[in-house]
Design a protein around this motif. Structure first.
Motif, PDB file in Angstrom:
ATOM      1  N   LEU A   1       0.825  -1.207   0.000  1.00 19.27           N
ATOM      2  CA  LEU A   1       0.000   0.000   0.000  1.00 19.27           C
ATOM      3  C   LEU A   1       0.861   1.260   0.000  1.00 19.27           C
ATOM      4  N   GLU A   2       1.936   1.231   0.771  1.00 17.06           N
ATOM      5  CA  GLU A   2       2.841   2.380   0.810  1.00 17.06           C
ATOM      6  C   GLU A   2       3.509   2.596  -0.553  1.00 17.06           C
ATOM      7  N   ARG A   3       3.848   1.489  -1.215  1.00 16.87           N
ATOM      8  CA  ARG A   3       4.457   1.603  -2.541  1.00 16.87           C
ATOM      9  C   ARG A   3       3.457   2.140  -3.566  1.00 16.87           C
ATOM     10  N   VAL A   4       2.180   1.768  -3.439  1.00 18.83           N
ATOM     11  CA  VAL A   4       1.139   2.335  -4.306  1.00 18.83           C
ATOM     12  C   VAL A   4       1.063   3.842  -4.090  1.00 18.83           C
ATOM     13  N   ARG A   5       1.055   4.272  -2.835  1.00 20.62           N
ATOM     14  CA  ARG A   5       0.983   5.701  -2.526  1.00 20.62           C
ATOM     15  C   ARG A   5       2.189   6.447  -3.092  1.00 20.62           C
ATOM     16  N   GLN A   6       3.382   5.830  -2.981  1.00 18.56           N
ATOM     17  CA  GLN A   6       4.586   6.479  -3.483  1.00 18.56           C
ATOM     18  C   GLN A   6       4.566   6.593  -5.007  1.00 18.56           C
ATOM     19  N   GLN A   7       4.033   5.557  -5.679  1.00 16.79           N
ATOM     20  CA  GLN A   7       4.039   5.547  -7.141  1.00 16.79           C
ATOM     21  C   GLN A   7       2.955   6.428  -7.745  1.00 16.79           C
ATOM     22  N   PHE A   8       1.764   6.443  -7.108  1.00 16.30           N
ATOM     23  CA  PHE A   8       0.615   7.111  -7.722  1.00 16.30           C
ATOM     24  C   PHE A   8       0.066   8.282  -6.911  1.00 16.30           C
ATOM     25  N   GLY A   9       0.580   8.489  -5.712  1.00 17.80           N
ATOM     26  CA  GLY A   9       0.166   9.629  -4.925  1.00 17.80           C
ATOM     27  C   GLY A   9      -1.103   9.448  -4.124  1.00 17.80           C
ATOM     28  N   VAL A  10      -1.787   8.337  -4.306  1.00 16.38           N
ATOM     29  CA  VAL A  10      -3.030   8.059  -3.572  1.00 16.38           C
ATOM     30  C   VAL A  10      -3.058   6.587  -3.183  1.00 16.38           C
ATOM     31  N   LEU A  11      -3.934   6.285  -2.242  1.00 10.59           N
ATOM     32  CA  LEU A  11      -4.139   4.894  -1.828  1.00 10.59           C
ATOM     33  C   LEU A  11      -5.401   4.337  -2.471  1.00 10.59           C
ATOM     34  N   PRO A  12      -5.467   3.029  -2.710  1.00 12.92           N
ATOM     35  CA  PRO A  12      -6.712   2.441  -3.227  1.00 12.92           C
ATOM     36  C   PRO A  12      -7.808   2.514  -2.170  1.00 12.92           C
ATOM     37  N   ILE A  13      -9.020   2.837  -2.604  1.00 12.68           N
ATOM     38  CA  ILE A  13     -10.148   2.916  -1.676  1.00 12.68           C
ATOM     39  C   ILE A  13     -11.274   1.962  -2.062  1.00 12.68           C
ATOM     40  N   GLN A  14     -11.262   1.469  -3.294  1.00 13.48           N
ATOM     41  CA  GLN A  14     -12.312   0.543  -3.708  1.00 13.48           C
ATOM     42  C   GLN A  14     -12.078  -0.834  -3.064  1.00 13.48           C
ATOM     43  N   LYS A  15     -13.157  -1.414  -2.554  1.00 15.67           N
ATOM     44  CA  LYS A  15     -13.046  -2.716  -1.895  1.00 15.67           C
ATOM     45  C   LYS A  15     -12.462  -3.777  -2.822  1.00 15.67           C
ATOM     46  N   GLU A  16     -12.837  -3.711  -4.096  1.00 15.71           N
ATOM     47  CA  GLU A  16     -12.337  -4.700  -5.057  1.00 15.71           C
ATOM     48  C   GLU A  16     -10.828  -4.599  -5.225  1.00 15.71           C
ATOM     49  N   ASP A  17     -10.319  -3.354  -5.223  1.00 13.59           N
ATOM     50  CA  ASP A  17      -8.871  -3.158  -5.359  1.00 13.59           C
ATOM     51  C   ASP A  17      -8.122  -3.693  -4.141  1.00 13.59           C
ATOM     52  N   ILE A  18      -8.640  -3.379  -2.956  1.00 14.13           N
ATOM     53  CA  ILE A  18      -7.992  -3.855  -1.728  1.00 14.13           C
ATOM     54  C   ILE A  18      -8.026  -5.370  -1.678  1.00 14.13           C
ATOM     55  N   HIS A  19      -9.149  -5.967  -2.102  1.00 13.49           N
ATOM     56  CA  HIS A  19      -9.258  -7.427  -2.132  1.00 13.49           C
ATOM     57  C   HIS A  19      -8.230  -8.018  -3.097  1.00 13.49           C
ATOM     58  N   SER A  20      -8.100  -7.418  -4.290  1.00 17.88           N
ATOM     59  CA  SER A  20      -7.125  -7.913  -5.279  1.00 17.88           C
ATOM     60  C   SER A  20      -5.701  -7.798  -4.763  1.00 17.88           C
ATOM     61  N   LEU A  21      -5.422  -6.677  -4.106  1.00 16.01           N
ATOM     62  CA  LEU A  21      -4.077  -6.473  -3.570  1.00 16.01           C
ATOM     63  C   LEU A  21      -3.787  -7.465  -2.444  1.00 16.01           C
TER      64      LEU A  21
END
Length: 437
Positions: A268-288
């Motif tokens: 999640l921290e690497r997603v934030r560093q790469q794209f500037g935001v965190l995933p918020i959709q349940k489907e995205d968090i489930h996939s991750l």
């Protein structure tokens, strides 16, 4: 007299010959008793096949040898296993897991509140017992033994589908520290789905049987059981064919889920560093979460894995529609070990405790056996081997060690041929488990 002995000898020989010919040319009888491992995180069912003497762990419709200990409620269905697991992120309040932690246990209200604080579903107090609050098209409560019964029903159906015969009898395993009430409530869960429990066997004893230690020349056996959510360490002393649990210790808040969570937080921290935001959709968090879990498993065999997860992120700013992006990150085994270094070291605390309470030096332990999928992690095996100065016994699949031993005991209870040596347990009602949290 000599004639009578001759006739008797001929009759015995004929019986053995008939048994031999039957084994060679007749189809073996179906197993009559199943073995059940109702685990905190995963469950399995196995059988001992008469005639050939093999243990088979039965898979589900997808061939998976274990199912998640998860039950989920929808307005029209009660789902168990992998189907329930799929709803964990989209319907967390109605998806129950870890029910084994609550079954048959007596709580004070404040203790239950503390124990249940980390779960997304609601746990309520009912006259000393825990119940789970479910809200679908109406609101109701279910007991931990009901949750257990749905998992046992799923495994009963798996066994019946595979064997082609109805199943009514079983042997089931429980943690060694379970008291009489917890054991009785586990039996009650099985009775709810029409299963007659012939014997309850301690999980460490079942694991020792899977490793064949009930037939081996050993005295002191240390069982390290590290599953998805709990660590249990047991010191067994074998006296003849009987096992005495000399000491128990563990950590009921340490397991594979914690190792995955560390890796998820890193991702999640690497997603934030790469794209500037965190995933918020349940489907995205489930996939991750699924990708991280798969990466953890693959790192037991590979030195690095590539995470590739399609996400939908609000990269343009608040209010903009989510845009599809591809998150890619290489995870190395070294990185995984660094993220979990402090957790891995916690494994040795209960090991030291059981040796101290059992009044044994580590050199006096004849066998160290591993149980639970998390003991596959190479670093964990290195830590245990370094502590004892010898490699642990890894001859049995740690995921299936308990269910294998329970299936052997089920074969014994069913009178299966070839006959096995049964492992008997010496009850130690004064023994208490030391917990590290």
């Amino acid at each position: 007299m000599a004639g009578e002995m001759s006739i008797l000898g001929s009759a015995i020989l004929a019986l053995f010959l008939a048994g031999y010919l039957g084994q060679q040319y007749l189809p073996p009888p179906k197993p009559r008793v199943i073995g059940l491992d109702l685990g905190t995180t995963f469950c399995s069912v196995g059988v001992f096949h008469p005639g050939v003497g093999d243990v088979e762990v039965i898979g589900d419709e997808e061939g998976r040898k274990s199912i998640p200990s998860v039950v989920s409620f929808t307005p029209t269905q009660v789902l168990a296993g992998n189907e329930a697991q799929e709803l964990a992120d989209s319907s967390p309040q109605n998806t129950i897991y870890d029910a084994k932690r609550f079954i048959g246990k007596v709580f004070e209200p404040e203790d239950l509140e503390q124990e249940s604080a980390r779960y997304p579903f609601k746990v309520v107090y009912n006259n000393g017992s825990a119940e789970f609050l479910v809200s679908t098209n109406h609101t109701f409560t279910v007991s931990p033994e009901f949750i257990g019964s749905r998992l046992l029903l799923k495994m009963k159906k798996m066994a019946e589908s595979h064997l082609g015969v109805p199943v009514q009898k079983a042997v089931i395993s429980v943690p060694a520290e379970f008291d009489e009430r917890q054991r009785n409530y586990t039996i009650r869960a099985a009775n709810l789905v029409g299963l007659d429990i012939l014997r309850v066997i301690n999980e460490p004893t079942a694991a020792a049987m899977a490793y064949g230690l009930h037939k081996a020349d050993v005295s002191n056996v240390l069982v390290v059981d590290l599953g998805g959510g709990t660590l249990d360490v047991s010191l067994l002393n074998k006296q003849g064919g009987m096992f005495l649990t000399r000491a128990m210790a563990g950590n009921n808040k340490l397991g594979g889920q914690d190792f995955s969570q560390r890796l998820l937080q890193h991702a999640l921290e690497r997603v934030r560093q790469q794209f500037g935001v965190l995933p918020i959709q349940k489907e995205d968090i489930h996939s991750l979460r699924q990708a991280v879990e798969a990466a953890k498993l693959n790192l037991t065999l590979q030195s690095s894995v590539l995470l590739q997860v399609p996400l939908h992120l609000e990269v343009g700013g608040l209010g903009d529609p989510p845009k599809p992006v591809l998150f890619q990150e290489t995870i190395t085994r070294e990185m995984f070990e660094e993220l979990n270094a402090d957790l891995f070291q916690k494994i040795l605390a209960p090991v030291r405790t059981v040796l101290e309470e059992g009044q044994l030096e580590k050199s006096e332990v004849d066998e160290v056996v591993l149980v639970g999928g998390s003991t596959r992690i190479p670093r964990i095996r290195q830590i245990i081997a370094s502590f004892f100065g010898k490699d642990p016994n890894t001859s049995v699949d740690p995921d299936l060690a308990v269910v294998t031993g329970v299936a052997i005991q089920a074969g014994i209870m069913g009178g299966a041929w070839p006959l096995q040596v049964s492992a008997l347990e010496i009850p130690n009602r004064h023994l208490r488990k030391t917990n590290f949290n």
